[in-house]
Scaffold this active site. Structure first.
Site, PDB file in Angstrom:
ATOM      1  CE  LYS A 170      -5.934   1.917  -0.400  1.00 22.94           C
ATOM      2  NZ  LYS A 170      -6.436   1.924   0.938  1.00 22.94           N
ATOM      3  CE  LYS A 197      -3.511   2.437   2.658  1.00 22.62           C
ATOM      4  NZ  LYS A 197      -4.422   2.375   3.798  1.00 22.62           N
TER       5      LYS A 197
HETATM    6  C1  PBG Z   1      -6.823   3.379   5.709  1.00 22.98           C
HETATM    7  C2  PBG Z   1      -7.323   3.270   4.342  1.00 22.98           C
HETATM    8  C3  PBG Z   1      -7.266   4.235   3.354  1.00 22.98           C
HETATM    9  C4  PBG Z   1      -7.858   3.690   2.217  1.00 22.98           C
HETATM   10  C5  PBG Z   1      -8.283   2.410   2.540  1.00 22.98           C
HETATM   11  N1  PBG Z   1      -7.925   2.159   3.861  1.00 22.98           N
HETATM   12  C6  PBG Z   1      -6.816   5.638   3.412  1.00 22.98           C
HETATM   13  C7  PBG Z   1      -5.457   6.015   3.712  1.00 22.98           C
HETATM   14  O1  PBG Z   1      -4.531   5.200   3.804  1.00 22.98           O
HETATM   15  O2  PBG Z   1      -5.292   7.206   3.886  1.00 22.98           O
HETATM   16  C8  PBG Z   1      -7.986   4.403   0.892  1.00 22.98           C
HETATM   17  C9  PBG Z   1      -8.997   3.862  -0.030  1.00 22.98           C
HETATM   18  C10 PBG Z   1      -9.326   4.749  -1.146  1.00 22.98           C
HETATM   19  O3  PBG Z   1      -8.721   5.818  -1.389  1.00 22.98           O
HETATM   20  O4  PBG Z   1     -10.278   4.401  -1.859  1.00 22.98           O
HETATM   21  N2  PBG Z   1      -7.653   2.747   6.637  1.00 22.98           N
END
Ligand code: PBG
Length: 306
Positions: free
Chosen positions: A230, A177
């Site tokens: 991601k 991520k």
């Molecule tokens: C954190 C989380 C995020 C997303 C999913 N889980 C946000 C972040 O890391 O700031 C982002 C998902 C998206 O942008 O669609 N719990």
């Protein structure tokens, strides 16, 4: 003869459920996406199940936040309540995934517990993730998806689930991520923008691809049943590399910013939004993803079914 094909079976719908509201609230930066009430969530998930969408992933927006994100592991918290209600609604016909993180529940908006010098305390945080996982599994989640990118999170969650007797509950690790600017609209939807600093001490650096394989290897060795990359489109090379290196199912999260860019350009008449949506999701499959988490799930399922 097409090498890659997108089907309804590949889709996971991310959904937001908010505590203490009487009617669904639209998310301004994500046209078509709402923060659900328990009731509207139930209707939406019923519709998704009827369309053949095999899974949803839930994000909770609690009424109250605190330093350790207590609401995230509350047995009667917003997501736990939703899980019970959805299990009742759809039975075993749809897989219920729960995002396991703290940012929606902490008053500072970080994905972990804050330690010295305003930094996230990794080890205190994974203890919280383990408690959250058990509470979500108790409430009926089939899959726990830790999204905070803390070291050791998968192992801590797997151990806690096993001790609690939840051997059959799977872990979907957000393994690679990235600290991406594409999460902006999500932070509106989940009300979780960090109040100081950023997430670069725990999320990955966008220039790095080999590091993604390291991160994924750790998660698999700790017991991840499925892994995820991601965001998706800007990281197709990473999806392909992870697909090539590991034998577990690989997911990709087509994130909020990717969704909103399509919607904004389509609203201006600059692109054909429906066509671009299919092209993007098919490209993510072509790169090697086995399944795609996408806010487009319902509309794409409706089109693929018609
Ligand atoms: C954190 C989380 C995020 C997303 C999913 N889980 C946000 C972040 O890391 O700031 C982002 C998902 C998206 O942008 O669609 N719990």
């Amino acid at each position: 003869m097409a090498e890659a094909r997108l089907s309804v079976d590949d889709l996971v719908a991310p959904l937001f459920v908010k505590e203490g509201i009487d009617a669904p609230e639209p998310v301004a930066s994500m046209p078509g996406v709402v923060q659900h009430t328990q009731e509207s969530l139930r209707k939406e998930v019923r519709a998704l199940a009827d369309l053949g969408v095999p899974a949803v992933i839930l994000f909770g927006v609690p009424a109250a936040k605190d330093a350790v994100g207590s609401g995230a592991s509350n047995p009667s918290g917003v997501v736990q309540t939703a899980l019970r209600s959805l299990r009742d609604e759809v039975g075993e016909s749809l897989v219920l995934m729960a995002d396991d993180c703290l940012d929606e529940y902490t008053d500072h908006g970080h994905c972990g517990v804050i330690g010295a010098n305003e930094t996230v305390d990794n080890d205190a945080t994974i203890e919280r993730y383990a408690e959250i996982a058990v509470s979500q599994a108790d409430a009926g989640a089939d899959v726990i998806a830790p999204s905070g990118m803390m070291d050791g999170q998968v192992g801590a969650i797997r151990t806690a689930l096993d001790i609690a007797g939840h051997h059959e509950i799977a872990v979907l690790a957000y393994s690679a991520k990235y600290a991406s600017a594409l999460y902006g609209p999500f932070r509106d939807a989940a009300e979780c923008a960090p109040q100081f600093g950023d997430r670069r001490s725990y999320q990955m650096d966008p220039p790095n691809a080999r590091e993604a394989l390291d991160e994924t290897a750790l998660d698999v060795s700790e017991g991840a049943d499925m892994v995820m990359v991601k965001p998706a489109l800007a990281y197709l090379d990473v999806i392909a590399a992870v697909r090539g290196a590991f034998d577990v199912p690989v997911g990709a999260f087509h994130v909020s910013g990717e969704y909103s860019m399509i919607k904004a350009a389509a609203a201006n008449g600059w692109i054909d939004g429906d066509a671009v949506a299919l092209e993007h999701l098919t490209a993510i499959k072509r790169a090697g993803a086995d399944f795609v988490l996408t806010y487009l799930a319902r509309e794409v399922a409706e089109r693929l079914n018609s």
